[in-house]
Design a protein around this motif. Sequence first.
Motif, short mmCIF file in Angstrom:
data_model
loop_
_atom_site.label_atom_id
_atom_site.label_comp_id
_atom_site.label_asym_id
_atom_site.label_seq_id
_atom_site.Cartn_x
_atom_site.Cartn_y
_atom_site.Cartn_z
N LYS A 1 32.35 6.95 -24.27
CA LYS A 1 32.22 6.30 -25.57
C LYS A 1 32.87 7.09 -26.69
O LYS A 1 33.19 6.53 -27.73
N GLU B 1 28.41 9.05 -21.88
CA GLU B 1 27.73 9.39 -23.14
C GLU B 1 28.26 10.72 -23.66
O GLU B 1 28.46 11.67 -22.89
N SER B 2 28.46 10.80 -24.97
CA SER B 2 28.91 12.06 -25.57
C SER B 2 27.73 12.81 -26.16
O SER B 2 26.75 12.21 -26.60
N HIS C 1 33.29 9.95 -29.80
CA HIS C 1 32.53 10.40 -30.96
C HIS C 1 33.10 9.74 -32.22
O HIS C 1 34.20 9.22 -32.21
N ASP D 1 35.44 15.47 -25.01
CA ASP D 1 35.05 14.12 -24.56
C ASP D 1 36.30 13.26 -24.35
O ASP D 1 36.68 12.44 -25.16
N TRP E 1 34.80 5.21 -33.33
CA TRP E 1 34.55 5.85 -32.04
C TRP E 1 35.86 6.10 -31.30
O TRP E 1 36.69 5.19 -31.17
N ALA F 1 31.48 14.83 -22.77
CA ALA F 1 30.96 13.58 -22.21
C ALA F 1 30.41 13.84 -20.82
O ALA F 1 30.99 14.60 -20.04
N THR G 1 27.80 11.90 -32.04
CA THR G 1 28.01 11.61 -30.62
C THR G 1 27.26 10.33 -30.26
O THR G 1 26.40 9.86 -31.01
N SER G 2 27.57 9.79 -29.08
CA SER G 2 26.98 8.49 -28.69
C SER G 2 25.48 8.55 -28.47
O SER G 2 24.82 7.53 -28.46
N ASP G 3 24.92 9.78 -28.34
CA ASP G 3 23.47 9.89 -28.21
C ASP G 3 22.78 9.88 -29.58
O ASP G 3 21.57 10.01 -29.68
N THR H 1 37.91 9.05 -28.28
CA THR H 1 37.92 10.21 -27.40
C THR H 1 39.17 11.02 -27.72
O THR H 1 40.02 10.59 -28.50
#
Length: 129
Positions: free
Chosen positions: A102, A13-14, A104, A98, A60, A8, A80-82, A62
């Motif tokens: 947010k 953001e991950s 994964h 992470d 989601w 992260a 991942t959050s992206d 961590t």
Amino acid sequence: MKSLRIYATPDGESHFDQVDLPTTKRSVHPDATPFDVTASYPASRVRLTHIPAGMREVAWHTVPEPVLTVRLDGSVEYETSDGEIRHVRAGSFVLVEDTHGKGHLSRHSPEAQTVIWISLPNGLDLPPV
């Protein structure tokens, strides 16, 4: 030696990354051909995890501390959050770092799975991204 990494950024953001774990050739026995070995990394605990058949998706999340996961059987798809998605098969290992943000998403194959979790209090002391 290459390892998939989930981490992260400060904004939460991950992301995925591939890190290269440095190795050196070492002979562990006089009759064996030398092979690649990484440095020793301090681990605080090792857990064996049995993921039951039919687990499917874990929302989601961590990790509480950096862990190196070693998948013995089954497979998982991480997101991942992206929005990037990676598939991880049995026999693979993933550095999951992470610990904030947010997190994964994990989508497991339908069969039961066994995963070794190795807690690494200092991660792998890799340079920051």
